[in-house]
Design a protein around this motif. Structure first.
Motif, PDB file in Angstrom:
ATOM      1  N   PRO A 242       3.425  -1.478  -3.991  1.00 24.35           N
ATOM      2  CA  PRO A 242       3.599  -0.437  -2.963  1.00 24.35           C
ATOM      3  C   PRO A 242       4.615   0.633  -3.358  1.00 24.35           C
ATOM      4  O   PRO A 242       4.696   1.680  -2.708  1.00 24.35           O
ATOM      5  CB  PRO A 242       4.077  -1.230  -1.747  1.00 24.35           C
ATOM      6  CG  PRO A 242       4.730  -2.447  -2.317  1.00 24.35           C
ATOM      7  CD  PRO A 242       3.974  -2.772  -3.566  1.00 24.35           C
ATOM      8  N   ASP A 243       5.384   0.390  -4.417  1.00 22.66           N
ATOM      9  CA  ASP A 243       6.399   1.361  -4.828  1.00 22.66           C
ATOM     10  C   ASP A 243       5.816   2.501  -5.655  1.00 22.66           C
ATOM     11  O   ASP A 243       6.494   3.510  -5.873  1.00 22.66           O
ATOM     12  CB  ASP A 243       7.500   0.668  -5.622  1.00 22.66           C
ATOM     13  CG  ASP A 243       8.297  -0.317  -4.771  1.00 22.66           C
ATOM     14  OD1 ASP A 243       8.375  -0.079  -3.548  1.00 22.66           O
ATOM     15  OD2 ASP A 243       8.809  -1.297  -5.329  1.00 22.66           O
ATOM     16  N   LEU A 244       4.578   2.352  -6.130  1.00 24.51           N
ATOM     17  CA  LEU A 244       3.964   3.402  -6.933  1.00 24.51           C
ATOM     18  C   LEU A 244       3.466   4.525  -6.020  1.00 24.51           C
ATOM     19  O   LEU A 244       2.825   4.275  -4.995  1.00 24.51           O
ATOM     20  CB  LEU A 244       2.802   2.838  -7.759  1.00 24.51           C
ATOM     21  CG  LEU A 244       3.169   1.782  -8.808  1.00 24.51           C
ATOM     22  CD1 LEU A 244       1.915   1.296  -9.510  1.00 24.51           C
ATOM     23  CD2 LEU A 244       4.166   2.341  -9.813  1.00 24.51           C
ATOM     24  N   ARG A 245       3.712   5.753  -6.404  1.00 25.26           N
ATOM     25  CA  ARG A 245       3.312   6.899  -5.577  1.00 25.26           C
ATOM     26  C   ARG A 245       1.801   7.084  -5.551  1.00 25.26           C
ATOM     27  O   ARG A 245       1.250   7.721  -4.669  1.00 25.26           O
ATOM     28  CB  ARG A 245       3.971   8.172  -6.106  1.00 25.26           C
ATOM     29  CG  ARG A 245       5.491   8.151  -6.025  1.00 25.26           C
ATOM     30  CD  ARG A 245       6.099   9.462  -6.446  1.00 25.26           C
ATOM     31  NE  ARG A 245       5.700  10.552  -5.578  1.00 25.26           N
ATOM     32  CZ  ARG A 245       6.085  11.814  -5.731  1.00 25.26           C
ATOM     33  NH1 ARG A 245       6.875  12.130  -6.744  1.00 25.26           N
ATOM     34  NH2 ARG A 245       5.686  12.755  -4.890  1.00 25.26           N
ATOM     35  N   ALA A 248      -1.912   3.885  -2.142  1.00 25.65           N
ATOM     36  CA  ALA A 248      -1.903   4.173  -0.705  1.00 25.65           C
ATOM     37  C   ALA A 248      -0.908   3.242  -0.008  1.00 25.65           C
ATOM     38  O   ALA A 248      -0.674   2.110  -0.449  1.00 25.65           O
ATOM     39  CB  ALA A 248      -3.297   4.006  -0.120  1.00 25.65           C
ATOM     40  N   SER A 249      -0.328   3.713   1.071  1.00 26.57           N
ATOM     41  CA  SER A 249       0.678   2.918   1.775  1.00 26.57           C
ATOM     42  C   SER A 249       0.068   1.623   2.294  1.00 26.57           C
ATOM     43  O   SER A 249      -1.080   1.584   2.748  1.00 26.57           O
ATOM     44  CB  SER A 249       1.259   3.721   2.938  1.00 26.57           C
ATOM     45  OG  SER A 249       0.239   4.053   3.866  1.00 26.57           O
ATOM     46  N   VAL A 250       0.855   0.542   2.209  1.00 30.78           N
ATOM     47  CA  VAL A 250       0.411  -0.771   2.665  1.00 30.78           C
ATOM     48  C   VAL A 250       0.951  -0.995   4.074  1.00 30.78           C
ATOM     49  O   VAL A 250       2.143  -0.793   4.326  1.00 30.78           O
ATOM     50  CB  VAL A 250       0.929  -1.877   1.723  1.00 30.78           C
ATOM     51  CG1 VAL A 250       0.550  -3.251   2.260  1.00 30.78           C
ATOM     52  CG2 VAL A 250       0.374  -1.671   0.324  1.00 30.78           C
ATOM     53  N   PRO A 251       0.106  -1.391   5.016  1.00 25.82           N
ATOM     54  CA  PRO A 251       0.580  -1.640   6.384  1.00 25.82           C
ATOM     55  C   PRO A 251       1.703  -2.661   6.411  1.00 25.82           C
ATOM     56  O   PRO A 251       1.736  -3.601   5.603  1.00 25.82           O
ATOM     57  CB  PRO A 251      -0.670  -2.160   7.096  1.00 25.82           C
ATOM     58  CG  PRO A 251      -1.820  -1.644   6.296  1.00 25.82           C
ATOM     59  CD  PRO A 251      -1.346  -1.613   4.878  1.00 25.82           C
ATOM     60  N   GLY A 252       2.641  -2.488   7.336  1.00 26.84           N
ATOM     61  CA  GLY A 252       3.747  -3.417   7.466  1.00 26.84           C
ATOM     62  C   GLY A 252       3.323  -4.749   8.039  1.00 26.84           C
ATOM     63  O   GLY A 252       2.243  -4.891   8.620  1.00 26.84           O
TER      64      GLY A 252
END
Length: 332
Positions: A242-245, A248-252
């Motif tokens: 998830p740190d790679l730009r 896509a954002s990972v849901p919390g």
């Protein structure tokens, strides 16, 4: 010469029992130095320049004692130094021969530093009890270690993969080992059917490691702090960073996740290493009996795959390995 003069000075200091640590405590910390590492470096120098000096025996005993409580780096320096002592005395140890029953085992190779590795196929031992005997023609004591390597087939229980998509429990653990549990959900923490995972979907993997009360009480506090977990991904999945730009954002993680209280309650992992086929998680300061970690993977290939058992062990405590159950995963 300067080397000889320095060797004489070091020898005298060792025989006087002087602490060989160089620099202040802060300087030692900033350079990753330590008294044990300094002692190992001096031992390596003296073993070459003054192989017959009594200082080698005194310093060798000091280095050997440091192996039981030092860091991994100190242990590496210490073993390198002690290997030079072994090499210097190899002529006195004579030749060592290994017998299984009355038959000599000849599958051997030299590893250097006077160390010989003898390989014995398990097929020669299984079902054929016998005495393993070592003989040496030298006058000095010899040390040995026995290590076994074998493959253990993964037994995926029938029906695994159906809801609630959690391992049935710890498969087994050694004397000081933990119970290891693994839970598969969607990215937010809701149940997922491992028998029908949609292609391209995200699957959250949560690992919970719990030490039985008797194991936690029998392991010293300075050893139970350091925990390592390894989880091998089933083929057909790849880890998501998830740190790679570019990702896509990972849901919390939602509060209804069974491990949410532990995952959100502190005690985060010191280091998480994502590889193409596995995930390594390390804890350097566990503050509670149970520890948990989570990562996300994506289904990339259709098919039915096996997720090997997740493993956890204390990094500096023997007999501390534990494994979860294996599971079957189908990507549709």
């Amino acid at each position: 010469d300067r080397a000889g003069t320095l060797a004489d000075d070091l020898e005298a200091e060792v025989l006087r029992g002087t602490d060989l640590a160089g620099g202040s405590e802060r300087e030692q910390w900033e350079t990753f130095g330590s008294p044990a590492r300094d002692a190992a470096a001096v031992l390596r120098a003296l073993s070459r320049l003054k192989p017959s000096s009594d200082a080698n025996r005194v310093l060798g005993a000091r280095v050997l004692r440091s192996l039981s409580h030092g860091t991994t780096q100190e242990a590496a320096f210490g073993l390198l130094a002690l290997s030079e002592i072994v090499s210097a005395t190899r002529a006195a140890t004579g030749d060592t021969r290994v017998f299984l029953g009355n038959e000599e085992v000849t599958e051997a190779r030299s590893l250097g530093a006077g160390i010989v590795e003898v390989r014995l196929p398990l097929a020669r031992v299984a079902g054929h009890p016998g005495t393993l005997r070592l003989e040496s023609s030298g006058l000095s004591p010899s040390a040995f270690a026995v290590r076994g390597r074998y493959r253990r087939p993964v037994n995926v229980a029938a029906g695994v993969g159906a809801p609630p998509s959690v391992d049935t429990g710890a498969a087994w653990h050694l004397a000081h080992g933990p119970n290891v549990f693994r839970l598969y959900t969607d990215a937010k923490g809701k149940p997922v059917d491992l028998a029908a995972v949609p292609l391209g979907s995200l699957v959250r993997v949560a690992l919970l490691v719990d030490f039985p009360a008797d194991s936690a009480e029998s392991v010293p506090d300075d050893r139970i702090r350091y925990l390592a977990m390894t989880d091998r991904l089933p083929a057909g999945f790849e880890p998501v960073d998830p740190d790679l730009r570019t990702v896509a954002s990972v849901p919390g993680l939602a509060n209804e996740h069974p491990f949410a209280a532990i995952l959100k309650g502190g005690g985060a992992a010191s280091h998480v290493e994502l590889r193409s086929d596995r995930v390594h998680v390390y804890f350097d300061d566990r503050g509670q009996r149970a520890s948990a970690a989570t990562y996300v993977m994506r289904a990339t290939t259709r098919g039915t795959f096996v997720a090997a058992p997740a493993e956890a062990e204390l990094m500096y405590e023997p007999q501390s390995l534990g494994r979860s159950e294996a599971v079957s995963v189908t990507v549709q």
